[in-house]
Write an enzyme that holds these catalytic residues in place. Sequence first.
Site, PDB file in Angstrom:
ATOM      1  N   GLY A 127      13.293 -32.558 -46.015  1.00 42.40           N
ATOM      2  CA  GLY A 127      11.942 -32.150 -46.350  1.00 42.40           C
ATOM      3  C   GLY A 127      11.250 -31.405 -45.231  1.00 42.40           C
ATOM      4  O   GLY A 127      10.122 -30.930 -45.405  1.00 42.40           O
ATOM      5  N   GLY A 155      17.725 -28.107 -43.590  1.00 38.29           N
ATOM      6  CA  GLY A 155      18.849 -27.525 -44.322  1.00 38.29           C
ATOM      7  C   GLY A 155      18.736 -26.015 -44.439  1.00 38.29           C
ATOM      8  O   GLY A 155      19.725 -25.291 -44.263  1.00 38.29           O
ATOM      9  N   ASN A 165      25.650 -33.233 -57.748  1.00 37.62           N
ATOM     10  CA  ASN A 165      24.582 -32.993 -56.778  1.00 37.62           C
ATOM     11  C   ASN A 165      23.624 -31.927 -57.323  1.00 37.62           C
ATOM     12  O   ASN A 165      23.533 -30.812 -56.813  1.00 37.62           O
ATOM     13  CB  ASN A 165      25.190 -32.549 -55.437  1.00 37.62           C
ATOM     14  CG  ASN A 165      24.211 -32.683 -54.292  1.00 37.62           C
ATOM     15  OD1 ASN A 165      23.028 -32.944 -54.498  1.00 37.62           O
ATOM     16  ND2 ASN A 165      24.698 -32.494 -53.084  1.00 37.62           N
ATOM     17  N   LYS A 169      20.379 -31.649 -57.380  1.00 35.10           N
ATOM     18  CA  LYS A 169      19.286 -31.200 -56.516  1.00 35.10           C
ATOM     19  C   LYS A 169      19.756 -30.111 -55.562  1.00 35.10           C
ATOM     20  O   LYS A 169      19.069 -29.094 -55.366  1.00 35.10           O
ATOM     21  CB  LYS A 169      18.734 -32.381 -55.728  1.00 35.10           C
ATOM     22  CG  LYS A 169      17.503 -32.039 -54.909  1.00 35.10           C
ATOM     23  CD  LYS A 169      16.931 -33.281 -54.230  1.00 35.10           C
ATOM     24  CE  LYS A 169      15.686 -32.938 -53.409  1.00 35.10           C
ATOM     25  NZ  LYS A 169      15.122 -34.158 -52.752  1.00 35.10           N
ATOM     26  N   TYR A 210      20.389 -24.353 -53.819  1.00 32.53           N
ATOM     27  CA  TYR A 210      21.234 -23.213 -53.470  1.00 32.53           C
ATOM     28  C   TYR A 210      20.911 -22.000 -54.337  1.00 32.53           C
ATOM     29  O   TYR A 210      20.895 -20.866 -53.861  1.00 32.53           O
ATOM     30  CB  TYR A 210      22.713 -23.581 -53.627  1.00 32.53           C
ATOM     31  CG  TYR A 210      23.186 -24.669 -52.702  1.00 32.53           C
ATOM     32  CD1 TYR A 210      22.655 -24.813 -51.422  1.00 32.53           C
ATOM     33  CD2 TYR A 210      24.171 -25.579 -53.108  1.00 32.53           C
ATOM     34  CE1 TYR A 210      23.085 -25.815 -50.585  1.00 32.53           C
ATOM     35  CE2 TYR A 210      24.607 -26.577 -52.266  1.00 32.53           C
ATOM     36  CZ  TYR A 210      24.059 -26.701 -51.004  1.00 32.53           C
ATOM     37  OH  TYR A 210      24.487 -27.698 -50.171  1.00 32.53           O
ATOM     38  N   GLU A 212      37.355 -14.826 -76.298  1.00 30.67           N
ATOM     39  CA  GLU A 212      36.713 -15.819 -77.150  1.00 30.67           C
ATOM     40  C   GLU A 212      35.295 -16.144 -76.690  1.00 30.67           C
ATOM     41  O   GLU A 212      34.611 -16.973 -77.281  1.00 30.67           O
ATOM     42  CB  GLU A 212      37.544 -17.108 -77.183  1.00 30.67           C
ATOM     43  CG  GLU A 212      38.900 -16.978 -77.874  1.00 30.67           C
ATOM     44  CD  GLU A 212      39.910 -16.255 -77.009  1.00 30.67           C
ATOM     45  OE1 GLU A 212      39.733 -16.263 -75.760  1.00 30.67           O
ATOM     46  OE2 GLU A 212      40.853 -15.679 -77.567  1.00 30.67           O
TER      47      GLU A 212
END
Length: 212
Positions: free
Chosen positions: A136, A140, A167, A169, A174, A190
Site C-alpha cells: 500500500g 511494488g 492471485n 488482485k 498488472y 473455432e
Amino acid sequence: RRPHMSGTWRGLALCLVGCPLLRASLAPTTPLRRLGRPPKPLCASDSPCIRPATPADAHAIHGMVIDLAEHVGLAAQVNMDAQGLARDMESGKFFCFMAELRGCPVGFALCYRTYSTWDGAGVYLEDLYVRPEARGDGVGTLLIRKVVDEALREGCKRLQWQTLSTNVKALRFYEAKCFARERTEGATAEGETVRWVNIIMRDGDMRRFVGE
C-alpha cells in the site's frame, strides 16, 4: 565494559532488532560473515527506496523467498538456500533489486536475462515480493519500475513474469498499472483463444529424460 560498536554496525544491530524477517533468516549454520557485510540501509525515512541488491543481501532475500512460497502454499518446493543465492548473484546468473522502508528490507524483485528469436533480448521477472506490512506504500510499483528501467536501458524488447491464476488482485494490478496482460496469440478457426502454456522439467525429469 561493553565493546565499542561503530555507527555502521550500531545501525545494523538496530535494523536486526526492528526487522523480524531479517533476524529470523540469519540461520546460525550459515554465518553472515561468509556472505559479506550487509549494505548500509539506503534510507531510514518513511518513503520506500529501491537499490541494487548485493550477495550480502542473500539472507534477507532468502527469507522473503520463503515468505512468498509459504503465501502460495508451496514452501516445500524451495530448495535454494542463502549461500546458493549469494553465489549465483555473484556469478551473474541473476540480478535483483531490494526495497527498503525505514532502513529495513521490505521487498525485492529478482530477474534474469532471456532471449527470444522473435524479439531479441528480454528480462524475466522470477520473483516480485513485498512484505505485508509494507504493502500500500507503492513499493511494488517502484520495484517494477526499476526492473523496467533496467530492461529498457539494456535495449530489451520484452519483460515477462508469471503469477498464479488465483492471485486476482495482482492480475488486476498488472493489467491496470503495468499495462501487462496474459500472453495469447489470436484465436483458432473455432474461435477459441490460443494461449501459451508454461512447460517445466525439474531436475528429476531431466535426469530421467537423459537416462540417468
